[in-house]
Design a protein around this motif. Structure first.
Motif, short mmCIF file in Angstrom:
data_model
loop_
_atom_site.label_atom_id
_atom_site.label_comp_id
_atom_site.label_asym_id
_atom_site.label_seq_id
_atom_site.Cartn_x
_atom_site.Cartn_y
_atom_site.Cartn_z
N VAL A 42 0.83 -1.20 0.00
CA VAL A 42 0.00 0.00 0.00
C VAL A 42 0.87 1.26 0.00
O VAL A 42 0.51 2.27 -0.61
CB VAL A 42 -0.97 0.00 1.20
N GLY A 43 2.03 1.19 0.67
CA GLY A 43 2.95 2.33 0.64
C GLY A 43 3.48 2.58 -0.76
O GLY A 43 3.59 3.74 -1.19
N GLY A 44 3.80 1.52 -1.48
CA GLY A 44 4.27 1.65 -2.85
C GLY A 44 3.21 2.25 -3.75
O GLY A 44 3.50 3.10 -4.61
N TYR A 45 1.96 1.82 -3.56
CA TYR A 45 0.87 2.39 -4.35
C TYR A 45 0.66 3.87 -4.02
O TYR A 45 0.39 4.68 -4.91
CB TYR A 45 -0.42 1.61 -4.10
N ALA A 46 0.75 4.23 -2.75
CA ALA A 46 0.61 5.63 -2.37
C ALA A 46 1.69 6.47 -3.04
O ALA A 46 1.42 7.58 -3.56
CB ALA A 46 0.67 5.78 -0.85
#
Length: 315
Positions: free
Chosen positions: A74-78
């Motif tokens: 989710v951090g990578g997507y953000a």
């Protein structure tokens, strides 16, 4: 999934990313759920674009975006959404995330509060451990191989027809199967299967969801936040909406009767009205580094859980 809007492409970090842009005005960023793409928002893009600039991307590993061996956390997507908005010349957004996209929206608001004006979560992940066994099954060994067999041409077509037939029956337990059929169809692409498996393993194990906003929900104190859920959601239980309001006291919750996991598709007019009411009735968050620092130092200890602030049902 058919396209009703012109899909545009931009290459970031060597990976092609697809997105739809429509309308003008304040910017609304729409983040789809697991295995879906921007077309899940088709029913509301037109109405929202009458007042707002709508950006609806295909997350990496989904839709027409590339499906590389990459960071699917989710951090990578953000980070990816931050980079996309930067390339598009957009500084601030109201971010709306559905299901897994809700988790990405929460992470975006957490990582980039200076770029987030408001946060809306739609049948969102990240608010409790429970999730449908079908999603948990993606984490099991052999998923890729089994799905490879199930998505062979004849078998896949039969499965899709069966899911759509069940959806058409109108039962609450099968109302979302038309969307499930669309997701199932994407699994015919081995790259898509690999990407989805990496996504799910980052946020779910056999016991359920492992990524949660609960320990950081106090940071939403300075940001308008609404939560929208379908009362008949069979993918993520509607009681997670109440959890959101308990851990984020300033959140407002809208529970839509006669709606499943995709309330924006079940009742697009009502959903668009909710979004408009949200934006019209709230002031954009104003980021203060000093305030953010104070909240982090306090760690939410002074913010005890409170009763549900507002749960509205739309008839």
């Amino acid at each position: 999934m058919a396209d009703r809007y012109d899909v545009q492409f931009v290459t970031i970090h060597g990976h092609r990313r697809a997105y739809v842009r429509a309308g003008s005005g304040p910017v609304v960023l729409l983040l789809h759920g697991l295995g879906c793409d921007h077309t899940t928002w088709d029913a509301v893009i037109e109405s929202l674009s009458r007042r707002y600039t709508v950006i609806a991307p295909d997350l990496l590993g989904h839709g027409q975006s590339d499906k590389p061996r990459a960071d699917y956390s989710v951090g990578g997507y953000a980070n990816g959404m931050r980079d996309l908005l930067t390339v598009l010349g957009i500084d601030k957004v109201t971010v709306i995330g559905h299901s897994f996209g809700g988790g990405v929206a929460m992470q975006f608001a957490y990582q980039f509060p200076e770029r987030t004006e408001r946060l809306m979560l739609v049948s969102s992940g990240g608010l409790g451990p429970e999730v449908t066994p079908a999603i948990r099954a993606i984490t099991t060994p052999g998923f890729h191989e089994v799905m490879g067999v199930l998505t062979l041409p004849g078998v896949r077509h039969l499965g899709i027809a069966g899911l759509r037939t069940l959806s058409a029956l109108g039962w609450k337990s099968t109302r979302d199967f038309d969307e499930v059929a669309e997701v199932f169809d994407t699994f015919k692409d081995p790259a898509a299967r690999h990407a989805i498996r990496h996504v799910v393993r980052a946020v779910v194990d056999w016991h359920g969801q492992i990524v949660t906003m609960v320990d950081r929900a106090y940071l939403t104190e300075e940001m308008p936040m609404w939560v929208v859920w379908g009362r008949d959601d069979r993918v993520i239980p509607v009681r997670h909406a109440s959890q959101a309001a308990r851990v984020a006291p300033n959140a407002r919750v809208e529970v839509i009767p006669d709606a499943g996991h995709f309330p924006h598709k079940d009742h697009p007019y009502r959903f668009s009205r909710i979004v408009h009411d949200f934006i019209r009735s709230t002031e954009p968050a104003k980021y203060s580094r000093a305030r953010f620092r104070a909240l982090l130092k306090d760690g939410g200890e002074s913010a005890a859980p409170v009763p549900l602030r507002a749960v509205a049902e739309i008839s």
